[in-house]
Motif scaffolding. Sequence first.
Motif, PDB file in Angstrom:
ATOM      1  N   UNK A 436       0.827  -1.210   0.000  1.00 37.88           N
ATOM      2  CA  UNK A 436       0.000   0.000   0.000  1.00 37.88           C
ATOM      3  C   UNK A 436       0.857   1.255   0.000  1.00 37.88           C
ATOM      4  N   UNK A 437       1.876   1.293   0.850  1.00 34.53           N
ATOM      5  CA  UNK A 437       2.701   2.497   0.940  1.00 34.53           C
ATOM      6  C   UNK A 437       3.594   2.676  -0.285  1.00 34.53           C
ATOM      7  N   UNK A 438       3.938   1.573  -0.947  1.00 28.96           N
ATOM      8  CA  UNK A 438       4.718   1.684  -2.173  1.00 28.96           C
ATOM      9  C   UNK A 438       3.915   2.354  -3.287  1.00 28.96           C
ATOM     10  N   UNK A 439       2.589   2.296  -3.171  1.00 24.49           N
ATOM     11  CA  UNK A 439       1.718   2.887  -4.183  1.00 24.49           C
ATOM     12  C   UNK A 439       1.106   4.204  -3.720  1.00 24.49           C
ATOM     13  N   UNK A 440       1.563   4.744  -2.606  1.00 23.22           N
ATOM     14  CA  UNK A 440       1.044   6.010  -2.094  1.00 23.22           C
ATOM     15  C   UNK A 440       1.395   7.146  -3.057  1.00 23.22           C
ATOM     16  N   UNK A 441       0.395   7.942  -3.403  1.00 25.06           N
ATOM     17  CA  UNK A 441       0.576   8.978  -4.425  1.00 25.06           C
ATOM     18  C   UNK A 441       1.149  10.253  -3.805  1.00 25.06           C
ATOM     19  N   UNK A 442       2.435  10.178  -3.473  1.00 24.95           N
ATOM     20  CA  UNK A 442       3.156  11.324  -2.926  1.00 24.95           C
ATOM     21  C   UNK A 442       4.450  11.495  -3.716  1.00 24.95           C
ATOM     22  N   UNK A 443       5.007  12.713  -3.750  1.00 21.25           N
ATOM     23  CA  UNK A 443       6.271  12.915  -4.468  1.00 21.25           C
ATOM     24  C   UNK A 443       7.422  12.245  -3.750  1.00 21.25           C
ATOM     25  N   UNK A 444       8.476  12.008  -4.499  1.00 28.19           N
ATOM     26  CA  UNK A 444       9.645  11.327  -3.933  1.00 28.19           C
ATOM     27  C   UNK A 444      10.204  12.073  -2.736  1.00 28.19           C
TER      28      UNK A 444
END
Length: 481
Positions: A436-444
């Motif tokens: 789930x966190x690997x796919x979190x839509x946040x910038x690097x």
Amino acid sequence: MADEQKNNGAPTPAAEPADDLSVTHHEVAGLRYTATAGRIVVRAESHTDDAFDGHQAKAEMFVVAYTLDGADPATRPVVFAFNGGPGSSSVWLHLGVLGPRRVVMGDAGALTPPPYGLADNAETLLRHADLVFIDPVSTGYSRAVKGGKSKEHHGFTGDVESVGELIRLWTSRHGRWTSPKYLCGESYGTLRAAALAHHLQERHGMWLNGLMLISSVLNIGTLEFHPHLDVAYPLFLPTYAAIAHYHGLHGDRPLREVLAEAEEFADRTYPWALARGARLSEAERTAAVGALARLTGLDPDYLDRVDLRPEHVRFFTELLRSRRRTVGRLDGRFLGWDADYGREHWSSDPSLDAIMGPYTAAINQYLRTDLGYRNDLPYKTLTGDVMPWSYKEFEGQHVNVADKLAAAMRANPHLRVQVACGYHDGATPYYAAEHTFAHLEIPAELRGNIEFQYYEAGHMMYVHEPSRLAQSRHLAEFVTA
């Protein structure tokens, strides 16, 4: 008759619900603190045809708050904590790891007999932050107001709104708007915490400093076993391997070595094999069955019969069937017995059976004798009264709040997240949280705001003493960073 005459024959109006709080003073491990326990009336603004009806009472929510005596509220962090379920009170985090007192119950294979006790918690997070434990409506002593509808709170939005309003109310009444603020949730409480981070920003302009997500599940779709939907099987596989390792089915191999193999298979070959279906050659299917058997400890023939898809409760029932033992879901280290070892699903979770008695006895005794709060309602440690839980906002899709957490983080780039995972947690597996966190839509740039901590225990990892000590240290470091 006298009352009727005083009111010109009209019935006496019902009394408005009021807070019922007990305030006591304590000391533990050199910390002097004030405990406030009781029910706070939560209200909501009401309108009819654009006419304001007032600030109407909706629920009486039970809270236990600990504040350090003499601390500066401007700089003193405050942590709002709750468990999950839905239908769970906050007793587990309260008396398991965070609060100034903790349950003494033993651990897997060495449980203490009833009656159970409490001990001072020298590692309490109170050393670093004030603590507010919240029981959602219909759990603990929390209830809808007399005449109110409980089901208004028994769902995703109603729950977030009532818990969010309680957080706003407590913050305002205690002058803590400028204090560092954190949410700590466990299990469904992690989903609640992520949604609250977004809700508090959008509704009340309240920016948080951090979330502590214990046994995280932000996307329930990663945990669901449905026909023709194969997402969950690879994500549970490393947890199956960890539980098999704990029960001696991997010989003397190090746990981390076993997990690395399971993660590699779960990442690549296993999803491919499931997706191929009938297109798998006989040799490919035999190889997949063999790898699964080696990792899970299950019989190859069984894995072939379930078409490479061992569902989690079936796994807990099947793993040690030959020993006539069942395995825990919340914590795979716990073993139980059943009345029938031919059944497909065990009749109860032995890890839940192990912890219910100690925690329920402890909270009932502690609230009355130590904190001076008396209420003849039953304290609902874990209840099904909240069911059916409404997810109407997610009709036709998986329940997923990862987008809300991502939006909160993008708006508040200082929001930090700690994710705590138990390797033997068969309810919210660690690899599903990583997914789930690997796919979190946040910038690097914001990826560094997220940290993972791992423990060789289960869902309530703090029942394992080495994990409790390590987790207490990790939580303290997170709050004081």
